[in-house]
Design a protein around this motif. Structure first.
Motif, PDB file in Angstrom:
ATOM      1  N   GLY A 192      -8.924   8.558 -14.278  1.00 30.73           N
ATOM      2  CA  GLY A 192      -9.184   7.288 -13.608  1.00 30.73           C
ATOM      3  C   GLY A 192      -9.213   7.406 -12.098  1.00 30.73           C
ATOM      4  O   GLY A 192      -8.924   8.453 -11.523  1.00 30.73           O
ATOM      5  N   ARG A 193      -9.574   6.319 -11.434  1.00 28.75           N
ATOM      6  CA  ARG A 193      -9.536   6.217  -9.973  1.00 28.75           C
ATOM      7  C   ARG A 193      -8.197   5.611  -9.564  1.00 28.75           C
ATOM      8  O   ARG A 193      -7.684   4.706 -10.214  1.00 28.75           O
ATOM      9  CB  ARG A 193     -10.670   5.321  -9.471  1.00 28.75           C
ATOM     10  CG  ARG A 193     -12.065   5.823  -9.776  1.00 28.75           C
ATOM     11  CD  ARG A 193     -13.116   4.833  -9.301  1.00 28.75           C
ATOM     12  NE  ARG A 193     -12.954   3.539  -9.964  1.00 28.75           N
ATOM     13  CZ  ARG A 193     -12.653   2.417  -9.323  1.00 28.75           C
ATOM     14  NH1 ARG A 193     -12.472   2.408  -8.005  1.00 28.75           N
ATOM     15  NH2 ARG A 193     -12.532   1.277  -9.992  1.00 28.75           N
ATOM     16  N   ASP A 194      -7.644   6.096  -8.476  1.00 25.01           N
ATOM     17  CA  ASP A 194      -6.392   5.548  -7.973  1.00 25.01           C
ATOM     18  C   ASP A 194      -6.688   4.260  -7.204  1.00 25.01           C
ATOM     19  O   ASP A 194      -7.221   4.286  -6.097  1.00 25.01           O
ATOM     20  CB  ASP A 194      -5.691   6.569  -7.073  1.00 25.01           C
ATOM     21  CG  ASP A 194      -4.280   6.147  -6.719  1.00 25.01           C
ATOM     22  OD1 ASP A 194      -3.956   4.954  -6.858  1.00 25.01           O
ATOM     23  OD2 ASP A 194      -3.482   7.012  -6.303  1.00 25.01           O
ATOM     24  N   CYS A 195      -6.341   3.137  -7.819  1.00 28.13           N
ATOM     25  CA  CYS A 195      -6.564   1.817  -7.217  1.00 28.13           C
ATOM     26  C   CYS A 195      -5.237   1.176  -6.813  1.00 28.13           C
ATOM     27  O   CYS A 195      -5.116  -0.059  -6.768  1.00 28.13           O
ATOM     28  CB  CYS A 195      -7.304   0.907  -8.195  1.00 28.13           C
ATOM     29  SG  CYS A 195      -8.861   1.563  -8.815  1.00 28.13           S
ATOM     30  N   ARG A 196      -4.255   2.007  -6.537  1.00 32.76           N
ATOM     31  CA  ARG A 196      -2.897   1.525  -6.282  1.00 32.76           C
ATOM     32  C   ARG A 196      -2.843   0.513  -5.127  1.00 32.76           C
ATOM     33  O   ARG A 196      -2.202  -0.534  -5.227  1.00 32.76           O
ATOM     34  CB  ARG A 196      -1.996   2.719  -5.982  1.00 32.76           C
ATOM     35  CG  ARG A 196      -0.512   2.406  -5.896  1.00 32.76           C
ATOM     36  CD  ARG A 196       0.252   3.705  -5.681  1.00 32.76           C
ATOM     37  NE  ARG A 196      -0.095   4.676  -6.701  1.00 32.76           N
ATOM     38  CZ  ARG A 196       0.600   4.834  -7.828  1.00 32.76           C
ATOM     39  NH1 ARG A 196       1.677   4.121  -8.034  1.00 32.76           N
ATOM     40  NH2 ARG A 196       0.233   5.741  -8.712  1.00 32.76           N
ATOM     41  N   LEU A 197      -3.503   0.805  -4.019  1.00 28.84           N
ATOM     42  CA  LEU A 197      -3.427  -0.075  -2.859  1.00 28.84           C
ATOM     43  C   LEU A 197      -4.022  -1.448  -3.158  1.00 28.84           C
ATOM     44  O   LEU A 197      -3.413  -2.484  -2.861  1.00 28.84           O
ATOM     45  CB  LEU A 197      -4.137   0.564  -1.662  1.00 28.84           C
ATOM     46  CG  LEU A 197      -3.454   1.793  -1.055  1.00 28.84           C
ATOM     47  CD1 LEU A 197      -4.294   2.361   0.086  1.00 28.84           C
ATOM     48  CD2 LEU A 197      -2.059   1.434  -0.548  1.00 28.84           C
ATOM     49  N   SER A 198      -5.208  -1.464  -3.763  1.00 31.06           N
ATOM     50  CA  SER A 198      -5.839  -2.755  -4.070  1.00 31.06           C
ATOM     51  C   SER A 198      -5.061  -3.503  -5.152  1.00 31.06           C
ATOM     52  O   SER A 198      -4.976  -4.737  -5.120  1.00 31.06           O
ATOM     53  CB  SER A 198      -7.292  -2.550  -4.505  1.00 31.06           C
ATOM     54  OG  SER A 198      -7.364  -1.751  -5.678  1.00 31.06           O
ATOM     55  N   LEU A 199      -4.465  -2.770  -6.094  1.00 30.96           N
ATOM     56  CA  LEU A 199      -3.671  -3.408  -7.140  1.00 30.96           C
ATOM     57  C   LEU A 199      -2.438  -4.070  -6.541  1.00 30.96           C
ATOM     58  O   LEU A 199      -2.100  -5.216  -6.879  1.00 30.96           O
ATOM     59  CB  LEU A 199      -3.270  -2.362  -8.190  1.00 30.96           C
ATOM     60  CG  LEU A 199      -2.424  -2.854  -9.369  1.00 30.96           C
ATOM     61  CD1 LEU A 199      -3.160  -3.920 -10.158  1.00 30.96           C
ATOM     62  CD2 LEU A 199      -2.066  -1.678 -10.287  1.00 30.96           C
ATOM     63  N   HIS A 200      -1.770  -3.380  -5.636  1.00 29.73           N
ATOM     64  CA  HIS A 200      -0.587  -3.950  -4.987  1.00 29.73           C
ATOM     65  C   HIS A 200      -0.961  -5.172  -4.126  1.00 29.73           C
ATOM     66  O   HIS A 200      -0.211  -6.158  -4.092  1.00 29.73           O
ATOM     67  CB  HIS A 200       0.115  -2.886  -4.142  1.00 29.73           C
ATOM     68  CG  HIS A 200       1.056  -2.026  -4.932  1.00 29.73           C
ATOM     69  ND1 HIS A 200       2.395  -1.950  -4.658  1.00 29.73           N
ATOM     70  CD2 HIS A 200       0.855  -1.228  -6.008  1.00 29.73           C
ATOM     71  CE1 HIS A 200       2.981  -1.135  -5.525  1.00 29.73           C
ATOM     72  NE2 HIS A 200       2.057  -0.672  -6.345  1.00 29.73           N
ATOM     73  N   GLU A 201      -2.107  -5.102  -3.483  1.00 26.05           N
ATOM     74  CA  GLU A 201      -2.553  -6.254  -2.707  1.00 26.05           C
ATOM     75  C   GLU A 201      -2.849  -7.442  -3.617  1.00 26.05           C
ATOM     76  O   GLU A 201      -2.489  -8.580  -3.315  1.00 26.05           O
ATOM     77  CB  GLU A 201      -3.801  -5.883  -1.903  1.00 26.05           C
ATOM     78  CG  GLU A 201      -3.531  -4.948  -0.730  1.00 26.05           C
ATOM     79  CD  GLU A 201      -4.805  -4.538  -0.015  1.00 26.05           C
ATOM     80  OE1 GLU A 201      -5.897  -5.042  -0.404  1.00 26.05           O
ATOM     81  OE2 GLU A 201      -4.730  -3.713   0.910  1.00 26.05           O
ATOM     82  N   ARG A 202      -3.514  -7.161  -4.736  1.00 27.48           N
ATOM     83  CA  ARG A 202      -3.863  -8.232  -5.676  1.00 27.48           C
ATOM     84  C   ARG A 202      -2.610  -8.928  -6.218  1.00 27.48           C
ATOM     85  O   ARG A 202      -2.589 -10.150  -6.401  1.00 27.48           O
ATOM     86  CB  ARG A 202      -4.673  -7.608  -6.828  1.00 27.48           C
ATOM     87  CG  ARG A 202      -5.059  -8.560  -7.936  1.00 27.48           C
ATOM     88  CD  ARG A 202      -6.306  -9.349  -7.578  1.00 27.48           C
ATOM     89  NE  ARG A 202      -6.664 -10.266  -8.644  1.00 27.48           N
ATOM     90  CZ  ARG A 202      -7.443  -9.934  -9.681  1.00 27.48           C
ATOM     91  NH1 ARG A 202      -7.955  -8.712  -9.761  1.00 27.48           N
ATOM     92  NH2 ARG A 202      -7.740 -10.823 -10.603  1.00 27.48           N
ATOM     93  N   LEU A 203      -1.560  -8.161  -6.455  1.00 29.78           N
ATOM     94  CA  LEU A 203      -0.324  -8.710  -7.025  1.00 29.78           C
ATOM     95  C   LEU A 203       0.687  -9.107  -5.959  1.00 29.78           C
ATOM     96  O   LEU A 203       1.782  -9.573  -6.297  1.00 29.78           O
ATOM     97  CB  LEU A 203       0.301  -7.693  -7.980  1.00 29.78           C
ATOM     98  CG  LEU A 203      -0.523  -7.367  -9.236  1.00 29.78           C
ATOM     99  CD1 LEU A 203       0.119  -6.215 -10.014  1.00 29.78           C
ATOM    100  CD2 LEU A 203      -0.656  -8.599 -10.127  1.00 29.78           C
ATOM    101  N   ASP A 204       0.323  -8.922  -4.686  1.00 28.87           N
ATOM    102  CA  ASP A 204       1.214  -9.251  -3.572  1.00 28.87           C
ATOM    103  C   ASP A 204       2.571  -8.563  -3.742  1.00 28.87           C
ATOM    104  O   ASP A 204       3.634  -9.189  -3.653  1.00 28.87           O
ATOM    105  CB  ASP A 204       1.393 -10.774  -3.475  1.00 28.87           C
ATOM    106  CG  ASP A 204       2.028 -11.194  -2.142  1.00 28.87           C
ATOM    107  OD1 ASP A 204       1.913 -10.429  -1.163  1.00 28.87           O
ATOM    108  OD2 ASP A 204       2.655 -12.266  -2.105  1.00 28.87           O
TER     109      ASP A 204
END
Length: 359
Positions: A192-204
């Protein structure tokens, strides 16, 4: 005339698709002209989320594996009854499958891991490949081999598997000592692609907050999450169907991430032993918290492999509703990161398939 590959994918959970998809995607890059027919009880949407090539979909099941009470428990009585019913009509089923494959005229049949299409391919004179980390004959013998009625059924199952040109045994896998046509293949897993930063932003999320994904491989299981203790700094990503209303839990489907991207982007996954989730977690570097399955013989080889290739810890159901879950998660995250295993099996298997299609 493009080559025609007929693929049968078991819908006993999502692990069989997780094995087949990286191989078909690799094959599609090498053979973009390939005509692909996929038979599976899985929905078209689930298949298309994993498969990058165009395909014709026959939404049917040619195997059932085991009748499940939930994600980790087998209904032994019902499973035995269905196998006995199926093999009371085995000759007719094989004849019907032979006739169908003769009409479809594929150049090769690939099965993960139903045995009926292998028997049908043999009857139609079509080359065939089986592929999996397990086979239903070996599991059938484990659960029912001591029953007086089981011997003839096992022999029919085994004969179908032995009739395939090869059985691609994916790493890790059960021994399969009764199959003379084995070819061992490296691990298969999607990256997979590492989407950690955008995921954390989405979930605040707070900077130090950790996300734990709950994924049980397509089987319905409702864990008592309402009774789990809240853990400071941990948020759980749970199936939307659970309808959980808890401040430390959020449904993961509305996040809109491909599952493998989500798996790579979380701090841990909580699951049951299964080929697809174990290999994908290990190859994507995601720690694994797992709930052992009672009386499931495949789990031994999977757990052994996971312990060598990933950070992992076992927990029981009692631990989930106590403060022990926090202790186990802390221990999991303190483990030394091993080198990521390389999922070279997809390319290996694709080369085998391409070679057979070229003959």
């Amino acid at each position: 005339m493009p080559a025609h590959l007929f693929v049968d994918i078991s819908s006993h959970g999502l692990g069989h698709l997780a094995q087949v998809a990286p191989i078909l995607n690799e094959l599609g890059h090498a053979r973009p002209d390939l005509r692909l027919t996929v038979r599976s009880g899985l929905s078209n949407g689930i298949l298309r989320a994993r498969l990058s090539s165009a395909f014709a979909h026959i939404q049917e099941c040619s195997d059932f594996g085991f009748v499940m009470l939930d994600a980790v428990r087998i209904d032994h009585a019902r499973t035995a009854a269905v196998y006995r019913e199926q093999h009371d009509h085995w000759k007719q089923l094989v004849a019907s499958e032979t006739e169908r494959l003769s009409r479809l005229k594929p150049d090769l049949v690939l099965s993960d891991v139903a045995y009926l299409p292998l028997a049908g391919a043999a009857g139609a004179g079509i080359p065939s490949l089986a592929m999996c980390s397990l086979n239903w004959a070996e599991l059938f013998a484990y659960f029912f081999g001591d029953q007086p009625w089981a011997g003839p059924i096992y022999q029919e199952m085994l004969s179908a598997y032995c009739g395939a040109d090869r059985f691609l045994r994916l790493t890790p896998a059960m021994p399969m000592i009764d199959l003379p046509n084995l070819q061992n293949i490296a691990p298969v897993a999607a990256l997979g692609r590492d989407c950690r930063l955008s995921l954390h932003e989405r979930l605040d999320c707070r900077p130090d907050e950790k996300l734990v994904l709950i994924a049980f491989g397509g089987f319905e299981i409702q864990l008592p999450v309402e009774r789990w203790p809240s853990i400071e700094g941990v948020r759980w990503l749970v199936p939307e169907s659970w309808g959980v209303k808890k401040k430390d839990m959020v449904a993961f489907e509305p996040l809109g991430l491909h599952f493998t991207d989500l798996l790579r982007s979380v701090d841990a996954v909580f699951t049951k032993p299964g080929y697809g989730i174990f290999t994908e977690a290990a190859c994507n570097g995601t720690p694994v918290l797992y709930l052992r399955r009672d009386d499931w013989p495949e789990q031994g080889c999977l757990i052994d492999w996971l312990q060598r290739n990933a950070r992992c810890r076992e927990i029981d159901e009692a631990g989930l509703v106590s403060d022990r879950v926090k202790v186990v998660l802390d221990q999991l995250w303190k483990q030394v990161k091993p080198a990521l295993p390389i999922p070279a099996g997809a390319k290996e298997a694709a080369l085998v398939i391409a070679g057979m299609l070229a003959n």
